[in-house]
Design a protein around this motif. Structure first.
Motif, PDB file in Angstrom:
ATOM      1  N   MET A  23       6.732   7.561   1.357  1.00 44.65           N
ATOM      2  CA  MET A  23       6.514   7.027   1.185  1.00 44.65           C
ATOM      3  C   MET A  23       6.691   5.579   0.302  1.00 44.65           C
ATOM      4  O   MET A  23       6.505   4.518   0.799  1.00 44.65           O
ATOM      5  CB  MET A  23       4.952   7.518   0.474  1.00 44.65           C
TER       6      MET A  23
ATOM      7  N   ILE B 166       1.388   6.642  -6.569  1.00 50.76           N
ATOM      8  CA  ILE B 166       0.336   8.481  -7.141  1.00 50.76           C
ATOM      9  C   ILE B 166       1.214   9.584  -6.129  1.00 50.76           C
ATOM     10  O   ILE B 166       1.404  10.673  -6.648  1.00 50.76           O
ATOM     11  CB  ILE B 166      -1.066   7.335  -6.353  1.00 50.76           C
ATOM     12  N   VAL B 167       1.293   9.408  -5.459  1.00 50.86           N
ATOM     13  CA  VAL B 167       1.530  11.272  -4.873  1.00 50.86           C
ATOM     14  C   VAL B 167       2.762  11.267  -5.052  1.00 50.86           C
ATOM     15  O   VAL B 167       2.969  12.975  -5.794  1.00 50.86           O
ATOM     16  CB  VAL B 167       1.993  11.332  -3.086  1.00 50.86           C
TER      17      VAL B 167
ATOM     18  N   LEU C  59       1.007  -1.524  -0.007  1.00 41.98           N
ATOM     19  CA  LEU C  59       0.407   0.110   0.085  1.00 41.98           C
ATOM     20  C   LEU C  59       0.937   1.536  -0.186  1.00 41.98           C
ATOM     21  O   LEU C  59       0.806   2.431  -0.094  1.00 41.98           O
ATOM     22  CB  LEU C  59      -0.725  -0.182   1.563  1.00 41.98           C
ATOM     23  N   PHE C  60       1.743   1.233   0.452  1.00 43.32           N
ATOM     24  CA  PHE C  60       3.257   2.294   0.494  1.00 43.32           C
ATOM     25  C   PHE C  60       3.251   2.568  -0.407  1.00 43.32           C
ATOM     26  O   PHE C  60       3.764   4.308  -0.928  1.00 43.32           O
ATOM     27  CB  PHE C  60       3.902   2.338   2.146  1.00 43.32           C
TER      28      PHE C  60
ATOM     29  N   VAL D 221       2.240   1.688  -3.351  1.00 45.74           N
ATOM     30  CA  VAL D 221       1.312   2.151  -4.268  1.00 45.74           C
ATOM     31  C   VAL D 221       0.892   3.851  -4.601  1.00 45.74           C
ATOM     32  O   VAL D 221       0.873   4.508  -5.185  1.00 45.74           O
ATOM     33  CB  VAL D 221      -0.026   1.342  -4.102  1.00 45.74           C
ATOM     34  N   TYR D 222       0.390   3.571  -3.235  1.00 44.53           N
ATOM     35  CA  TYR D 222       0.378   5.482  -2.699  1.00 44.53           C
ATOM     36  C   TYR D 222       1.415   6.220  -2.779  1.00 44.53           C
ATOM     37  O   TYR D 222       1.046   7.824  -3.326  1.00 44.53           O
ATOM     38  CB  TYR D 222      -0.009   5.591  -0.990  1.00 44.53           C
ATOM     39  N   GLY D 223       2.053   5.980  -2.371  1.00 40.03           N
ATOM     40  CA  GLY D 223       3.944   6.975  -2.633  1.00 40.03           C
ATOM     41  C   GLY D 223       4.507   6.748  -4.522  1.00 40.03           C
ATOM     42  O   GLY D 223       4.409   8.181  -4.811  1.00 40.03           O
TER      43      GLY D 223
ATOM     44  N   GLY E  38       5.431  11.577  -1.554  1.00 35.69           N
ATOM     45  CA  GLY E  38       5.763  10.718  -2.009  1.00 35.69           C
ATOM     46  C   GLY E  38       6.842   9.765  -2.050  1.00 35.69           C
ATOM     47  O   GLY E  38       6.413   7.988  -2.023  1.00 35.69           O
TER      48      GLY E  38
ATOM     49  N   ASN F  32       4.186  17.083  -1.861  1.00 41.39           N
ATOM     50  CA  ASN F  32       3.762  16.032  -2.655  1.00 41.39           C
ATOM     51  C   ASN F  32       4.992  15.206  -3.211  1.00 41.39           C
ATOM     52  O   ASN F  32       4.791  13.642  -3.094  1.00 41.39           O
ATOM     53  CB  ASN F  32       2.734  16.109  -3.654  1.00 41.39           C
TER      54      ASN F  32
END
Length: 98
Positions: free
Chosen positions: A64, A35-36, A28-29, A31-33, A61, A57
């Protein structure tokens, strides 16, 4: 019967590795990293002005991504070992002697 028990043990070991919390959190980190980080790369001048010219951001990112990769590396270096089957447990586990 023994074949069924071996199959269930193999499935249990696979499930223990698959649902390890480190894999879920790390994934999850990452994937979100991603994106950010992409949002930080394509930040507008107005967005940067709101944050006092700090690309928050982008830095968040990257952090993350690093944290997610650390979790996945930890999983790789220290894999989950399922508990031994009841037949393999030592007989003196309770500490009683006869």
């Amino acid at each position: 019967m023994a074949r069924e028990v071996e199959d269930l043990e193999r499935r249990s070991e696979t499930a223990a590795r698959l649902f390890d919390v480190r894999r879920i959190i790390g994934g999850l980190f990452v994937v979100y990293g991603v994106i950010v980080t992409i949002a930080g790369i394509f930040a507008s001048d107005a967005d940067l002005k709101k944050a006092q010219d700090i690309n928050i951001n982008l830095w968040t990112g990257i952090a993350m991504l690093i944290l997610g990769l650390v979790f996945l590396l930890w999983l790789r270096l220290s894999p989950t070992i399922p508990p031994p089957a009841p037949e393999e447990a030592p007989a003196d586990a309770g500490g009683t002697q006869e």
